[in-house]
Structure formats: C-alpha cells, structure tokens
Scaffold this motif. Structure first.
Motif, PDB file in Angstrom:
ATOM      1  N   ASN A 145       0.817  -1.214   0.000  1.00  0.00           N
ATOM      2  CA  ASN A 145       0.000   0.000   0.000  1.00  0.00           C
ATOM      3  C   ASN A 145       0.851   1.265   0.000  1.00  0.00           C
ATOM      4  O   ASN A 145       0.325   2.355   0.151  1.00  0.00           O
ATOM      5  N   ILE A 146       2.155   1.105  -0.164  1.00  0.00           N
ATOM      6  CA  ILE A 146       3.063   2.249  -0.199  1.00  0.00           C
ATOM      7  C   ILE A 146       3.893   2.167  -1.478  1.00  0.00           C
ATOM      8  O   ILE A 146       4.616   1.198  -1.697  1.00  0.00           O
ATOM      9  N   PHE A 147       3.760   3.186  -2.322  1.00  0.00           N
ATOM     10  CA  PHE A 147       4.474   3.211  -3.599  1.00  0.00           C
ATOM     11  C   PHE A 147       5.516   4.328  -3.577  1.00  0.00           C
ATOM     12  O   PHE A 147       5.248   5.421  -3.099  1.00  0.00           O
ATOM     13  N   PHE A 148       6.689   4.033  -4.116  1.00  0.00           N
ATOM     14  CA  PHE A 148       7.775   4.996  -4.156  1.00  0.00           C
ATOM     15  C   PHE A 148       8.135   5.322  -5.594  1.00  0.00           C
ATOM     16  O   PHE A 148       8.090   4.458  -6.470  1.00  0.00           O
ATOM     17  N   LYS A 149       8.531   6.553  -5.812  1.00  0.00           N
ATOM     18  CA  LYS A 149       9.097   6.988  -7.079  1.00  0.00           C
ATOM     19  C   LYS A 149      10.588   7.162  -6.840  1.00  0.00           C
ATOM     20  O   LYS A 149      10.996   7.750  -5.835  1.00  0.00           O
ATOM     21  N   PHE A 150      11.405   6.650  -7.767  1.00  0.00           N
ATOM     22  CA  PHE A 150      12.861   6.700  -7.604  1.00  0.00           C
ATOM     23  C   PHE A 150      13.483   7.529  -8.722  1.00  0.00           C
ATOM     24  O   PHE A 150      12.993   7.533  -9.857  1.00  0.00           O
ATOM     25  N   ASP A 151      14.584   8.184  -8.390  1.00  0.00           N
ATOM     26  CA  ASP A 151      15.322   8.941  -9.405  1.00  0.00           C
ATOM     27  C   ASP A 151      16.290   8.020 -10.137  1.00  0.00           C
ATOM     28  O   ASP A 151      16.305   6.803  -9.894  1.00  0.00           O
ATOM     29  N   THR A 152      17.104   8.574 -11.003  1.00  0.00           N
ATOM     30  CA  THR A 152      18.030   7.759 -11.798  1.00  0.00           C
ATOM     31  C   THR A 152      19.108   7.087 -10.957  1.00  0.00           C
ATOM     32  O   THR A 152      19.724   6.126 -11.395  1.00  0.00           O
ATOM     33  N   ASN A 153      19.335   7.581  -9.743  1.00  0.00           N
ATOM     34  CA  ASN A 153      20.301   6.965  -8.825  1.00  0.00           C
ATOM     35  C   ASN A 153      19.638   5.963  -7.887  1.00  0.00           C
ATOM     36  O   ASN A 153      20.246   5.525  -6.913  1.00  0.00           O
ATOM     37  N   ASN A 154      18.395   5.634  -8.191  1.00  0.00           N
ATOM     38  CA  ASN A 154      17.613   4.685  -7.391  1.00  0.00           C
ATOM     39  C   ASN A 154      17.355   5.182  -5.963  1.00  0.00           C
ATOM     40  O   ASN A 154      17.215   4.397  -5.037  1.00  0.00           O
ATOM     41  N   GLU A 155      17.295   6.518  -5.805  1.00  0.00           N
ATOM     42  CA  GLU A 155      16.963   7.135  -4.523  1.00  0.00           C
ATOM     43  C   GLU A 155      15.479   7.512  -4.549  1.00  0.00           C
ATOM     44  O   GLU A 155      14.987   8.034  -5.549  1.00  0.00           O
ATOM     45  N   PRO A 156      14.757   7.261  -3.463  1.00  0.00           N
ATOM     46  CA  PRO A 156      13.339   7.627  -3.450  1.00  0.00           C
ATOM     47  C   PRO A 156      13.161   9.147  -3.474  1.00  0.00           C
ATOM     48  O   PRO A 156      13.859   9.868  -2.755  1.00  0.00           O
ATOM     49  N   THR A 157      12.258   9.603  -4.325  1.00  0.00           N
ATOM     50  CA  THR A 157      11.985  11.039  -4.434  1.00  0.00           C
ATOM     51  C   THR A 157      10.548  11.381  -4.055  1.00  0.00           C
ATOM     52  O   THR A 157      10.233  12.543  -3.811  1.00  0.00           O
ATOM     53  N   ALA A 158       9.680  10.390  -4.042  1.00  0.00           N
ATOM     54  CA  ALA A 158       8.283  10.636  -3.680  1.00  0.00           C
ATOM     55  C   ALA A 158       7.670   9.336  -3.160  1.00  0.00           C
ATOM     56  O   ALA A 158       8.181   8.238  -3.426  1.00  0.00           O
ATOM     57  N   CYS A 159       6.597   9.500  -2.419  1.00  0.00           N
ATOM     58  CA  CYS A 159       5.912   8.348  -1.836  1.00  0.00           C
ATOM     59  C   CYS A 159       4.410   8.576  -1.960  1.00  0.00           C
ATOM     60  O   CYS A 159       3.923   9.693  -1.771  1.00  0.00           O
TER      61      CYS A 159
END
Length: 159
Positions: free
Chosen positions: A59-73
């Motif tokens: 139930n928790i989705f993450f958006k990752f940047d090109t460095n595979n770091e989470p940028t949004a949830c």
C-alpha cells in the motif's frame, strides 16, 4: 462469529497447547478481543490524527530517481482509515514492516523520526508543532502495544 473463529483457531493451534496458553485463551482472550475496538476509536483524553491502519508494503508506492533514490511516496488503500490516536498506526507499520531484531535495535530512532516528521507537517500547515508531543506519542504507543500485537497476530499468517 468472527471472534469465536479466532478463539477456536487459537485453542487448536499446535504451539498453544500448553496449560498456561490454554488458560489464557479460555480466560482472557475473548475479553481482550472485545476490548480491542476501543483502541481504534478517537480518544477523548489526547490528540487524534488521521490513521491509515493498513500500512504494509503493498500500500506504499515509491518513485525513484536515476540513482535509485526515493523522491516521492504515495500511500493507497484507505478503506480501513479512521480518526484516532497515532500510536496504533505507528505500531501497525513497524510490526508489519520490520523484524523483531530491527525494532529492538532501532525503535527509538523510528519514533524520533515519526515525531520529527509529524511536527514538520504541523509546521507546514501553520499549526503548533507540539500538537502531539513526543511524551504523548510514547504514552499512546505504550497503551496501544498490546492491542497492536493482538491485531497483528490475527492478521498476519501463523508460520
């Protein structure tokens, strides 16, 4: 009927066949389960917040940047949400997403982070950052500990 099913399963679960565990099941489990509802209702003595109550990994989705770091949830599935004390939601998340060893090692850090982020959200909303103090949250977590364990035991598979 649901509670009777839980009690039946508890009575017959192979790991609960000791006299002490059977006594606990027979003498206290039903009353304890009936009492769980009060822990999911708004408090009249302390601050309440909006709880998700189903914060497991799907139930928790993450958006990752090109460095595979989470940028949004993004959190989804709010059908169990309600307005109540935050301790139960904190414990649901921690018991559902961490191991006993992780909690033993990092529980204070997790709580500190929660308080810090909660107070930051209060500030963003131009609210006093101490609407829920760390002391209040710790007391709420303490009082929600047993209900959280019982509810997690009911909802997680016995393995």
């Amino acid at each position: 009927m649901f509670l009777q099913g839980i009690i039946f399963l508890a009575k017959n679960y192979r790991k609960f066949q000791t006299p002490e565990k059977q006594l606990l099941i027979n003498d206290k489990l039903f009353a304890l389960l009936m009492d769980m509802q009060k822990y999911t209702e708004p408090s009249t003595r302390s601050r309440n917040v909006y709880l998700h109550r189903d914060s497991w990994d799907r139930n928790i989705f993450f958006k990752f940047d090109t460095n595979n770091e989470p940028t949004a949830c993004c959190i989804v599935d709010f059908q169990l949400s309600r307005y109540a004390q935050p301790g139960l939601d904190v414990l649901f998340f921690l018991y559902g997403q961490t191991t006993a060893n992780e909690r033993k090692l990092h529980m204070k850090e997790y709580i500190e982070h929660y308080v810090s982020e909660l107070q930051a959200r209060f500030k963003e909303l131009d609210l006093p950052p101490d609407l829920v103090t760390k002391a209040e949250l710790l007391e709420d977590i303490r009082s929600a500990h047993l209900p959280a364990l019982v509810i997690m035991a009911i909802t997680k598979p016995l393995t």
